[in-house]
Design a protein around this motif. Sequence first.
Motif, PDB file in Angstrom:
ATOM      1  N   HIS A 135       0.847  -1.182   0.000  1.00 39.21           N
ATOM      2  CA  HIS A 135       0.000   0.000   0.000  1.00 39.21           C
ATOM      3  C   HIS A 135       0.886   1.236   0.000  1.00 39.21           C
ATOM      4  N   ARG A 136       0.505   2.184  -0.810  1.00 34.71           N
ATOM      5  CA  ARG A 136       1.260   3.426  -0.882  1.00 34.71           C
ATOM      6  C   ARG A 136       0.751   4.467   0.095  1.00 34.71           C
ATOM      7  N   SER A 137      -0.408   4.218   0.673  1.00 34.46           N
ATOM      8  CA  SER A 137      -0.930   5.170   1.644  1.00 34.46           C
ATOM      9  C   SER A 137      -1.590   4.429   2.802  1.00 34.46           C
ATOM     10  N   VAL A 138      -1.614   5.110   3.919  1.00 34.83           N
ATOM     11  CA  VAL A 138      -2.217   4.524   5.113  1.00 34.83           C
ATOM     12  C   VAL A 138      -2.926   5.637   5.881  1.00 34.83           C
ATOM     13  N   ARG A 139      -4.046   5.279   6.491  1.00 35.21           N
ATOM     14  CA  ARG A 139      -4.771   6.220   7.334  1.00 35.21           C
ATOM     15  C   ARG A 139      -5.131   5.500   8.632  1.00 35.21           C
ATOM     16  N   VAL A 140      -4.696   6.082   9.725  1.00 31.52           N
ATOM     17  CA  VAL A 140      -5.022   5.577  11.051  1.00 31.52           C
ATOM     18  C   VAL A 140      -5.868   6.653  11.715  1.00 31.52           C
ATOM     19  N   ALA A 141      -7.096   6.309  12.066  1.00 30.78           N
ATOM     20  CA  ALA A 141      -7.998   7.274  12.690  1.00 30.78           C
ATOM     21  C   ALA A 141      -8.477   6.723  14.029  1.00 30.78           C
ATOM     22  N   LEU A 142      -7.932   7.270  15.080  1.00 27.88           N
ATOM     23  CA  LEU A 142      -8.332   6.950  16.450  1.00 27.88           C
ATOM     24  C   LEU A 142      -8.990   8.196  17.038  1.00 27.88           C
ATOM     25  N   PRO A 143      -9.761   8.054  18.087  1.00 22.67           N
ATOM     26  CA  PRO A 143     -10.382   9.257  18.677  1.00 22.67           C
ATOM     27  C   PRO A 143      -9.359  10.317  19.097  1.00 22.67           C
ATOM     28  N   GLU A 144      -8.191   9.888  19.571  1.00 22.31           N
ATOM     29  CA  GLU A 144      -7.194  10.838  20.057  1.00 22.31           C
ATOM     30  C   GLU A 144      -6.087  11.152  19.065  1.00 22.31           C
ATOM     31  N   SER A 164      -0.614   9.074   5.760  1.00 24.98           N
ATOM     32  CA  SER A 164       0.715   9.089   5.162  1.00 24.98           C
ATOM     33  C   SER A 164       0.689   8.317   3.862  1.00 24.98           C
ATOM     34  N   GLY A 165       1.444   8.781   2.894  1.00 24.60           N
ATOM     35  CA  GLY A 165       1.499   8.063   1.628  1.00 24.60           C
ATOM     36  C   GLY A 165       2.575   8.619   0.724  1.00 24.60           C
ATOM     37  N   GLY A 166       2.661   8.012  -0.443  1.00 27.93           N
ATOM     38  CA  GLY A 166       3.621   8.473  -1.424  1.00 27.93           C
ATOM     39  C   GLY A 166       4.362   7.321  -2.068  1.00 27.93           C
ATOM     40  N   HIS A 167       5.402   7.679  -2.752  1.00 27.51           N
ATOM     41  CA  HIS A 167       6.264   6.712  -3.421  1.00 27.51           C
ATOM     42  C   HIS A 167       7.671   7.301  -3.475  1.00 27.51           C
ATOM     43  N   LEU A 168       8.595   6.572  -4.036  1.00 27.69           N
ATOM     44  CA  LEU A 168      10.007   6.966  -4.058  1.00 27.69           C
ATOM     45  C   LEU A 168      10.181   8.439  -4.426  1.00 27.69           C
ATOM     46  N   ARG A 169      10.824   9.176  -3.548  1.00 26.16           N
ATOM     47  CA  ARG A 169      11.161  10.589  -3.696  1.00 26.16           C
ATOM     48  C   ARG A 169       9.963  11.539  -3.631  1.00 26.16           C
ATOM     49  N   ALA A 170       8.807  11.039  -3.206  1.00 28.04           N
ATOM     50  CA  ALA A 170       7.632  11.913  -3.097  1.00 28.04           C
ATOM     51  C   ALA A 170       6.699  11.399  -2.003  1.00 28.04           C
ATOM     52  N   TYR A 171       7.052  11.681  -0.765  1.00 29.12           N
ATOM     53  CA  TYR A 171       6.238  11.252   0.374  1.00 29.12           C
ATOM     54  C   TYR A 171       5.565  12.465   1.009  1.00 29.12           C
ATOM     55  N   ALA A 172       4.389  12.242   1.551  1.00 27.17           N
ATOM     56  CA  ALA A 172       3.666  13.314   2.235  1.00 27.17           C
ATOM     57  C   ALA A 172       2.774  12.692   3.301  1.00 27.17           C
ATOM     58  N   GLY A 173       2.471  13.477   4.297  1.00 23.22           N
ATOM     59  CA  GLY A 173       1.577  12.989   5.333  1.00 23.22           C
ATOM     60  C   GLY A 173       1.274  14.068   6.340  1.00 23.22           C
ATOM     61  N   ARG A 174       0.383  13.713   7.247  1.00 23.20           N
ATOM     62  CA  ARG A 174       0.028  14.630   8.317  1.00 23.20           C
ATOM     63  C   ARG A 174      -0.536  13.839   9.484  1.00 23.20           C
ATOM     64  N   ALA A 175      -0.423  14.433  10.655  1.00 23.94           N
ATOM     65  CA  ALA A 175      -0.953  13.815  11.876  1.00 23.94           C
ATOM     66  C   ALA A 175      -1.514  14.930  12.732  1.00 23.94           C
ATOM     67  N   ARG A 176      -2.580  14.614  13.468  1.00 21.40           N
ATOM     68  CA  ARG A 176      -3.173  15.630  14.343  1.00 21.40           C
ATOM     69  C   ARG A 176      -3.801  14.986  15.564  1.00 21.40           C
ATOM     70  N   LEU A 177      -3.923  15.792  16.593  1.00 24.20           N
ATOM     71  CA  LEU A 177      -4.613  15.411  17.818  1.00 24.20           C
ATOM     72  C   LEU A 177      -5.942  16.159  17.796  1.00 24.20           C
TER      73      LEU A 177
END
Length: 156
Positions: free
Chosen positions: A115-124, A129-142
């Motif tokens: 998988h090139r992308s993943v999403r983890v969604a918990l209440p807290e 996150s995702g991407g491929h060679l030389r082009a990754y991006a993601g974000r995380a928040r509380l």
Amino acid sequence: MIRRSVKHAPFLAMVAISPLWAGPACAGLGGDAASALADGSEMHGVVSSTSLPQYDIQEITGDSGMRVREYVNRGGVVFAVSWTGPALPDLQQLLGTHYVEYTTALAALSRPGLHRSVRVALPELVVESGGHLRAYAGRARLPALVPAGVSAADLL
């Protein structure tokens, strides 16, 4: 049986000692504004700041082209991070104390295959996150710390 334990003794010793080698992790997500400066130093990057009405953005730009943004609410707490670059950043550093929650949730995902992308969604905690060679991006928040009126789309 003794030979087997002797054979694996160096490996077991390395595993037992490895937390001692890790050194202190920067606070990252959930940390304070000072942790953003420490993260910049750890990443050997340049830190710049932008102040918006509801939060500040501490942007770290590394020599490798990695760009990390840490979003700091008016209470001085990093409530979100985002990243783009040619490689994945050190998520343990960026997620701070929430890294264990992330890896536990990631291990519980039951989608086999590549998988090139993943999403983890918990209440807290939410991590995308995702991407491929030389082009990754993601974000995380509380989610509990995101200022009122700020959407996930604002945190790029």
